[in-house]
Write an enzyme that holds these catalytic residues in place. Structure first.
Site, PDB file in Angstrom:
ATOM      1  N   THR A 213      20.835  12.375  42.311  1.00 43.41           N
ATOM      2  CA  THR A 213      21.328  11.199  41.892  1.00 43.41           C
ATOM      3  C   THR A 213      22.058  10.468  42.862  1.00 43.41           C
ATOM      4  O   THR A 213      23.045  10.935  43.314  1.00 43.41           O
ATOM      5  CB  THR A 213      21.986  11.283  40.702  1.00 43.41           C
TER       6      THR A 213
ATOM      7  N   LEU B   2      23.909   8.326  19.077  1.00 42.73           N
ATOM      8  CA  LEU B   2      24.858   7.501  18.394  1.00 42.73           C
ATOM      9  C   LEU B   2      25.778   8.328  17.615  1.00 42.73           C
ATOM     10  O   LEU B   2      26.237   7.989  16.409  1.00 42.73           O
ATOM     11  CB  LEU B   2      24.152   6.341  17.340  1.00 42.73           C
TER      12      LEU B   2
ATOM     13  N   ALA C 155      29.356   9.628  17.061  1.00 49.29           N
ATOM     14  CA  ALA C 155      30.754   9.333  17.625  1.00 49.29           C
ATOM     15  C   ALA C 155      31.553  10.744  17.529  1.00 49.29           C
ATOM     16  O   ALA C 155      31.400  11.582  16.764  1.00 49.29           O
ATOM     17  CB  ALA C 155      31.392   8.433  16.680  1.00 49.29           C
TER      18      ALA C 155
ATOM     19  N   GLY D 241      30.966  13.948  28.384  1.00 48.36           N
ATOM     20  CA  GLY D 241      31.328  14.677  29.593  1.00 48.36           C
ATOM     21  C   GLY D 241      30.332  15.024  30.706  1.00 48.36           C
ATOM     22  O   GLY D 241      29.300  14.670  30.284  1.00 48.36           O
TER      23      GLY D 241
ATOM     24  N   CYS E  81      27.206  14.803  34.845  1.00 46.42           N
ATOM     25  CA  CYS E  81      26.366  13.428  35.303  1.00 46.42           C
ATOM     26  C   CYS E  81      26.914  12.368  34.816  1.00 46.42           C
ATOM     27  O   CYS E  81      27.188  11.286  35.417  1.00 46.42           O
ATOM     28  CB  CYS E  81      24.852  13.523  34.525  1.00 46.42           C
TER      29      CYS E  81
HETATM   30  C1  UDX Z   1      22.638  13.495  30.892  1.00 45.46           C
HETATM   31  C2  UDX Z   1      21.369  12.717  30.530  1.00 45.46           C
HETATM   32  O1  UDX Z   1      21.044  12.941  29.275  1.00 45.46           O
HETATM   33  C3  UDX Z   1      20.303  13.323  31.455  1.00 45.46           C
HETATM   34  O2  UDX Z   1      19.059  12.403  31.087  1.00 45.46           O
HETATM   35  C4  UDX Z   1      20.538  13.276  33.039  1.00 45.46           C
HETATM   36  O3  UDX Z   1      19.507  13.733  33.690  1.00 45.46           O
HETATM   37  C5  UDX Z   1      22.085  13.999  33.266  1.00 45.46           C
HETATM   38  O4  UDX Z   1      22.867  13.415  32.321  1.00 45.46           O
HETATM   39  P1  UDX Z   1      23.470  15.987  30.275  1.00 45.46           P
HETATM   40  O5  UDX Z   1      24.509  15.634  31.069  1.00 45.46           O
HETATM   41  O6  UDX Z   1      22.840  17.445  30.326  1.00 45.46           O
HETATM   42  O7  UDX Z   1      22.310  15.076  30.459  1.00 45.46           O
HETATM   43  O8  UDX Z   1      23.954  15.782  28.798  1.00 45.46           O
HETATM   44  P2  UDX Z   1      23.571  15.020  27.597  1.00 45.46           P
HETATM   45  O9  UDX Z   1      22.864  15.644  26.471  1.00 45.46           O
HETATM   46  O10 UDX Z   1      23.108  13.523  27.933  1.00 45.46           O
HETATM   47  O11 UDX Z   1      25.068  14.595  26.852  1.00 45.46           O
HETATM   48  C6  UDX Z   1      26.366  14.023  27.538  1.00 45.46           C
HETATM   49  C7  UDX Z   1      27.504  14.118  26.835  1.00 45.46           C
HETATM   50  O12 UDX Z   1      27.333  13.019  25.810  1.00 45.46           O
HETATM   51  C8  UDX Z   1      27.823  15.402  26.273  1.00 45.46           C
HETATM   52  O13 UDX Z   1      29.080  15.605  26.401  1.00 45.46           O
HETATM   53  C9  UDX Z   1      27.637  15.039  24.520  1.00 45.46           C
HETATM   54  O14 UDX Z   1      28.456  15.851  23.925  1.00 45.46           O
HETATM   55  C10 UDX Z   1      27.771  13.518  24.573  1.00 45.46           C
HETATM   56  N1  UDX Z   1      27.012  12.888  23.620  1.00 45.46           N
HETATM   57  C11 UDX Z   1      25.779  12.933  23.587  1.00 45.46           C
HETATM   58  C12 UDX Z   1      28.023  12.364  22.511  1.00 45.46           C
HETATM   59  O15 UDX Z   1      29.260  12.329  22.656  1.00 45.46           O
HETATM   60  N2  UDX Z   1      27.272  11.541  21.566  1.00 45.46           N
HETATM   61  C13 UDX Z   1      26.020  11.466  21.377  1.00 45.46           C
HETATM   62  O16 UDX Z   1      25.653  10.936  20.501  1.00 45.46           O
HETATM   63  C14 UDX Z   1      25.241  11.993  22.610  1.00 45.46           C
END
Ligand code: UDX
Length: 430
Positions: free
Chosen positions: A121, A248, A250, A255, A258
């Site tokens: 990225t 969605l 909450a 974290g 990425c």
């Molecule tokens: C993310 C993107 O989804 C992926 O497409 C990209 O290539 C890399 O970054 P990832 O970091 O593995 O992937 O995690 P992801 O499943 O997206 O979750 C990210 C964070 O958001 C987590 O901490 C998760 O707990 C949080 N989250 C996710 C929420 O708080 N609420 C949600 O509804 C969804």
């Protein structure tokens, strides 16, 4: 095809193993000798469901090799660039030193006619800057961003929901089609575009996802002020197909390696380009996200008569999300550290992430099981929604704790079931 993957971290190791699984002949290259040695024996250096099997199969079949010497990759028809782009301390911009070093290493060994495909990225404009370095060696550059989610990384690589190719020449798309023939035959949509668009697809997708999470967390703040329930709200607005229910949830916020760094790097790049205003809202997205961590600390104090100092608090979860041992920018680890800093007697647990967490916060007290972490606790705080935490039984947990108080930092428990068992239950925005 003969393929190399430069950079064998999360992205690179998964990509290399997946390419071998597709039948390609793959060599993974990294400067970290310990990592290369482990991978060469088929051991995954991090937790990712399914990866150990894939590595083992690849290594055993000899279709998958690992090396610290870029010269071992000289034969490759396609070189994938999969090194990290960490956040710079001061500016928040992406640090491109590993990308630049890998391109230099590839340029030194690449054969004329080969294709280099960037997966890392990067800030928009990077591919255009790097392409001439490779063209001087008779090679071409494409940008082919990766969208893998930790915990689903192999599935996302073998069966992606889309393929994006940023190319300077349409003929280069045909080479990538050959690499991804299996996915293309299965009908995976593919978008062929220019470098800048391909780079932007990745960061804008992550910015959108981060915004969606912070949007619902902002609604959680409003719900807290009004007595509304953000989970029902999300269910209701999510039924509108234009909005959709996914992402969605909450809670304590996002974290990982990425989303947080990508939205900061995106802002920094927009500032450099003189269009910083367009992404000002991402500062707000970041701020809302970080506020949720403090909110958990505040609710903990509320439940413990105004002060967490000296109270036993069990923290369930350290990874930034379930099915991962990754604690980079983890809200769970951050909340555990904040509570400890306030004098709470925190004991944390996680099915996979205790080791990585201790490497970051050496004095964190941990326990291997929920029962041990929760013994005599005045308060239990659930921060990562591992299956085994979602399935906790209020009576069984209440048998080991001192007080029946729980904060559901991911809104995954049934409030009524806990309240019926005599627990003081608090979700976030419920
Ligand atoms: C993310 C993107 O989804 C992926 O497409 C990209 O290539 C890399 O970054 P990832 O970091 O593995 O992937 O995690 P992801 O499943 O997206 O979750 C990210 C964070 O958001 C987590 O901490 C998760 O707990 C949080 N989250 C996710 C929420 O708080 N609420 C949600 O509804 C969804």
């Amino acid at each position: 095809m003969r393929i190399s993957v430069f950079g064998c971290g999360y992205l690179g190791a998964v990509h290399a193993a997946s390419m071998a699984e597709l039948g390609h002949d793959v060599v993974g290259v990294d400067v970290d000798a310990a990592k290369i040695a482990a991978l060469g024996e088929g051991h995954a250096p991090f937790f990712e469901p399914g990866l150990p099997d894939l590595l083992e199969r690849g290594v055993r079949s000899r279709r998958l090799r690992f090396s610290t010497d870029p010269a071992d990759a000289a034969d490759a028809e396609v070189h994938f660039l999969a090194v990290g782009t960490p956040q710079s301390e001061e500016s928040g911009a992406a640090d491109l030193r590993y990308v630049d070093a890998a391109v230099e290493a590839i340029a030194a060994i690449v054969r004329p006619g080969a294709l280099v495909a960037g997966k890392s990225t990067v800030p928009v404009g990077t591919a255009a800057r790097l392409a001439p370095i490779l063209e001087a060696r008779g090679a071409k550059l494409a940008w082919n961003p990766e969208f893998l989610r930790e915990g689903f990384a192999i599935e996302d690589t073998l069966r992606p929901d889309r393929l994006v190719y940023g190319v300077s020449d349409d003929a280069d798309a045909a080479v990538l089609d050959e690499v991804y023939a299996t996915a293309i035959e299965a009908g995976t949509p593919r978008i062929v575009t220019d470098y800048a668009t391909a780079e932007l697809v990745k960061v804008s997708a992550n910015a959108f996802l981060a915004t969606k999470i912070s949007f619902i967390n902002a609604m959680a703040e409003i719900s807290e002020a009004t007595g509304a329930d953000v989970t029902s709200l999300a269910d209701a607005i999510g039924l509108d197909a234009r909005i959709g229910r996914r992402f969605l949830n909450a809670g304590v916020g996002f974290g990982g390696g990425c989303l947080p760094k990508d939205i900061r790097a995106f802002q920094a790049r927009a500032d450099e380009l003189g269009v910083g205003e367009s992404l000002h809202f991402l500062r707000e997205v970041d701020a809302i996200n970080l506020r949720r961590r403090q909110r958990v600390v505040d609710v903990a104090a509320e439940l413990l008569d105004g002060d967490v100092a000296g109270k036993r608090i069990a923290v369930l979860g350290l990874a930034f999300k379930p099915d991962s041992d990754d604690v980079r920018d983890s809200p769970a680890l951050d909340v555990a550290a904040r509570l400890s800093a306030l004098g709470a007697d925190v004991v944390a647990t996680d099915p996979e992430a205790i080791g990585p967490a201790l490497r970051r916060v050496a004095d964190l007290a941990t326990a291997p099981t929920v029962e041990e972490a929760a013994r005599d606790a005045d308060l239990v705080v659930l921060l990562t929604e591992w299956r085994e935490y979602r399935d906790l039984e209020p009576e069984r947990l209440g048998a080991v704790t001192r007080g029946r108080r729980i904060i559901d930092g991911r809104n995954v428990l049934q409030p009524q079931a806990w309240r019926n068992a005599g627990w003081e239950y608090r979700g976030l925005g419920r």
